[in-house]
Design a protein around this motif. Structure first.
Motif, PDB file in Angstrom:
ATOM      1  N   ASN A 259      63.900   0.141  -7.619  1.00  0.00           N
ATOM      2  CA  ASN A 259      64.483   1.219  -6.787  1.00  0.00           C
ATOM      3  C   ASN A 259      63.784   2.543  -7.109  1.00  0.00           C
ATOM      4  OD1 ASN A 259      66.435  -0.292  -5.369  1.00  0.00           O
ATOM      5  ND2 ASN A 259      67.715  -0.337  -7.202  1.00  0.00           N
ATOM      6  N   ARG A 273      69.725  11.410   6.637  1.00  0.00           N
ATOM      7  CA  ARG A 273      68.575  10.632   7.119  1.00  0.00           C
ATOM      8  C   ARG A 273      67.641  10.284   5.949  1.00  0.00           C
ATOM      9  NH1 ARG A 273      66.501   7.128   9.441  1.00  0.00           N
ATOM     10  NH2 ARG A 273      64.560   7.236  10.613  1.00  0.00           N
ATOM     11  N   ASP A 276      69.155   7.488   3.984  1.00  0.00           N
ATOM     12  CA  ASP A 276      68.914   6.205   4.682  1.00  0.00           C
ATOM     13  C   ASP A 276      67.490   5.711   4.447  1.00  0.00           C
ATOM     14  OD1 ASP A 276      71.413   6.124   5.653  1.00  0.00           O
ATOM     15  OD2 ASP A 276      70.924   6.899   7.666  1.00  0.00           O
ATOM     16  N   LEU A 277      66.571   6.675   4.523  1.00  0.00           N
ATOM     17  CA  LEU A 277      65.148   6.344   4.345  1.00  0.00           C
ATOM     18  C   LEU A 277      64.881   5.823   2.929  1.00  0.00           C
ATOM     19  CD1 LEU A 277      62.838   6.527   6.320  1.00  0.00           C
ATOM     20  CD2 LEU A 277      62.232   8.763   5.375  1.00  0.00           C
ATOM     21  N   ARG A 279      67.065   4.321   0.961  1.00  0.00           N
ATOM     22  CA  ARG A 279      67.650   2.975   0.849  1.00  0.00           C
ATOM     23  C   ARG A 279      66.748   1.942   1.533  1.00  0.00           C
ATOM     24  NH1 ARG A 279      73.555   4.963   2.276  1.00  0.00           N
ATOM     25  NH2 ARG A 279      74.284   5.514   0.190  1.00  0.00           N
ATOM     26  N   ALA A 280      66.294   2.316   2.745  1.00  0.00           N
ATOM     27  CA  ALA A 280      65.458   1.374   3.510  1.00  0.00           C
ATOM     28  C   ALA A 280      64.147   1.086   2.774  1.00  0.00           C
ATOM     29  CB  ALA A 280      65.163   1.947   4.891  1.00  0.00           C
ATOM     30  N   THR A 281      63.550   2.149   2.213  1.00  0.00           N
ATOM     31  CA  THR A 281      62.269   1.957   1.499  1.00  0.00           C
ATOM     32  C   THR A 281      62.456   1.032   0.298  1.00  0.00           C
ATOM     33  OG1 THR A 281      61.642   4.182   2.149  1.00  0.00           O
ATOM     34  CG2 THR A 281      60.351   3.155   0.388  1.00  0.00           C
ATOM     35  N   ASN A 282      63.518   1.306  -0.498  1.00  0.00           N
ATOM     36  CA  ASN A 282      63.753   0.468  -1.681  1.00  0.00           C
ATOM     37  C   ASN A 282      64.093  -0.973  -1.284  1.00  0.00           C
ATOM     38  OD1 ASN A 282      63.210   2.366  -3.680  1.00  0.00           O
ATOM     39  ND2 ASN A 282      65.252   3.282  -3.473  1.00  0.00           N
ATOM     40  N   ALA A 283      64.849  -1.081  -0.173  1.00  0.00           N
ATOM     41  CA  ALA A 283      65.206  -2.443   0.286  1.00  0.00           C
ATOM     42  C   ALA A 283      63.940  -3.202   0.701  1.00  0.00           C
ATOM     43  CB  ALA A 283      66.181  -2.356   1.463  1.00  0.00           C
ATOM     44  N   TRP A 284      63.033  -2.508   1.386  1.00  0.00           N
ATOM     45  CA  TRP A 284      61.788  -3.171   1.808  1.00  0.00           C
ATOM     46  C   TRP A 284      60.917  -3.553   0.611  1.00  0.00           C
ATOM     47  CZ3 TRP A 284      60.211  -5.820   5.649  1.00  0.00           C
ATOM     48  CH2 TRP A 284      60.824  -5.658   6.899  1.00  0.00           C
ATOM     49  N   ASP A 286      62.036  -4.209  -2.280  1.00  0.00           N
ATOM     50  CA  ASP A 286      62.720  -5.342  -2.908  1.00  0.00           C
ATOM     51  C   ASP A 286      62.390  -6.653  -2.188  1.00  0.00           C
ATOM     52  OD1 ASP A 286      64.706  -6.241  -4.892  1.00  0.00           O
ATOM     53  OD2 ASP A 286      65.762  -6.890  -3.081  1.00  0.00           O
ATOM     54  N   LYS A 287      62.318  -6.568  -0.854  1.00  0.00           N
ATOM     55  CA  LYS A 287      61.997  -7.772  -0.074  1.00  0.00           C
ATOM     56  C   LYS A 287      60.583  -8.265  -0.344  1.00  0.00           C
ATOM     57  CE  LYS A 287      65.054  -7.578   3.903  1.00  0.00           C
ATOM     58  NZ  LYS A 287      65.152  -7.372   5.333  1.00  0.00           N
TER      59      LYS A 287
END
Lengths: 325, 115
Positions: A259, A273, A276-277, A279-284, A286-287
């Motif tokens: 993260n 915003r 959100d960005l 979270r989305a970056t860390n989630a990606w 992680d994927k």
């Protein structure tokens, strides 16, 4: 006798039209002579089982007919080694991307695994069919003659698998020096400005990645310089490569799970915003972790194979001096 | 000793001499079955699946000629060596003797070298 007629009919089926009557007549005559001789020996007519034994000895219809036909090969012995080589390359080139897709789908979702598996088979069959057809045509048009057109001077130079191309070392050295300068001068702070007005804030753990990658980059640069100076793989250098690649890959996998992004800041970006960005970056990131693990395994296998190969051949090939450094 | 290997090598060795045997035997006119018997009696047994295609090939090459004729109330195909066939046979026999001589020499040298 009906058995002989049936046998001759079966042989004729496989023979060319213009020869079948002639060959069958001669074969029939030979069978008759064998029967007549046996009948003289026994002093009686042969029964069906005895005739059957004689026909079995003459051979199966396809086998007998085939002996009268000119030798036919889809791909002859001269072209066959080239055909096998090209087939291997073509199959690898077609199947490797599909196999990677299949692994990716297996990791990220199972929805299309079946269809990719089907595509693997179809692609294999298509590749096999096309390569075989091309070589069959080459065989027909006299491609085998190409094998006679060669000169010792045109043969490729002796390949040394332990040789490290100097061009590759130069490129590696230049890229790593550039990266080293960029990394040391721009990436130290966990608050990075990518372009004026857009800042990325990274987690405090970033300092480990910074120093870790800096050291890895230094090691690779030194290794590339040594390789340039003495362009032969040695066990020691292969181990050094495995260690640097291993550390770099482990850091990458950690980075994907850490993260690492904690904030984005830009005049046009609201706080919500930006969150959100983040979270989305860390989630990606992680994927991407499974893909990173696959990459680590592939690199480790390749580096491990190099070490194994060098240890197997140690003292048998290459320059003895090469093994000292 | 590997029996299968020996058999394969023996087959290869004999295959080269089959043409010589057939051309030699056909200096006298014969039909397929008697030719096979003749060859078999002289230690060159050959099955019909080998002999008849070989006869056709040799005839196509102009080394043999054949004619269908009735004998003992049966139609038989009689083969005989042609003029070209006789010349080729002579050359092949010369080659055969050279090979034989070479092998003998090699074996003699080896034998002297080892003892």
């Amino acid at each position: 006798m009906e058995l002989i007629d049936r046998y001759l009919q079966a042989v004729k089926f496989w023979l060319p039209e213009n020869q079948k009557e002639d060959i069958a007549a001669e074969l029939s005559e030979d069978i008759d002579a064998q029967i007549a001789e046996r009948e003289v020996q026994l002093g009686r007519s042969l029964n069906e089982a005895e005739v059957e034994t004689i026909l079995e000895k003459v051979g199966g219809p396809v086998v007998v007919a085939n002996r009268y036909l000119p030798p036919k090969q889809l791909i002859g012995p001269l072209l066959f080694p080239v055909y096998r080589f090209v087939l291997k390359i073509a199959l690898a080139a077609v199947l490797a991307p599909l196999a990677l897709t299949w692994v990716g789908l297996a990791i990220y979702g199972r929805a299309a695994i079946g269809s990719v598996w089907g595509s693997l088979w179809m692609a294999s069959l298509m590749t096999f069919g096309v390569v075989t057809a091309v070589f069959a045509v080459l065989e027909r048009v006299g491609g085998s003659r190409m094998m006679d057109e060669w000169s010792p001077r045109k043969l490729p130079p002796v390949r040394n698998p332990n040789l490290i191309p100097r061009a590759g070392s130069v490129i590696e050295l230049a890229i790593n020096l550039g990266l080293l300068i960029f990394w040391a001068s721009n990436m130290y702070s966990p608050s990075i400005t990518f372009y004026p007005g857009f800042h990325v804030t990274l987690a405090p753990v970033w300092s480990y990645f910074f120093w870790g990658y800096l050291l890895t980059c230094c090691s690779i640069t030194v290794l590339a310089a040594v390789n340039l100076w003495h362009p032969y793989w040695t066990v020691q250098r292969a181990v050094a490569r495995l260690v640097t690649n291993g550390v770099g890959s482990a850091l990458l996998c950690w980075l994907l799970k850490a993260n690492i992004v904690t904030g984005f800041a830009s005049p046009d970006l609201s706080a919500a915003r930006a969150l959100d960005l983040v979270r989305a970056t860390n989630a990606w990131l992680d994927k991407l972790f499974p893909a990173g693990v696959v990459m680590v395994i592939v690199i480790a296998l390749a580096d491990g194979y190099r070490i194994w190969r060098l240890s197997q051949r140690r003292g048998t090939i290459g320059s003895p001096a090469a093994l000292r450094i | 000793m590997n029996f299968e290997v020996l058999e394969n090598l023996r087959g290869e060795l004999r295959r080269g001499s089959v043409v010589l045997a057939v051309l030699g035997a056909l200096r006298e006119e014969q039909y397929g079955y008697t030719l096979r018997k003749t060859l078999g009696d002289r230690g060159m047994a050959m099955d019909e699946g080998t002999l008849y295609p070989l006869l056709r090939r040799l005839e196509a090459q102009g080394l043999l000629s054949s004619v269908w004729r009735e004998e003992d109330k049966r139609n038989k195909r009689f083969y005989r060596i042609s003029k070209d066939g006789e010349q080729i046979l002579e050359q092949l026999l010369t080659e055969w003797r050279v090979i034989d001589q070479s092998i003998q020499e090699i074996m003699k040298e080896q034998s002297n070298g080892t003892h």
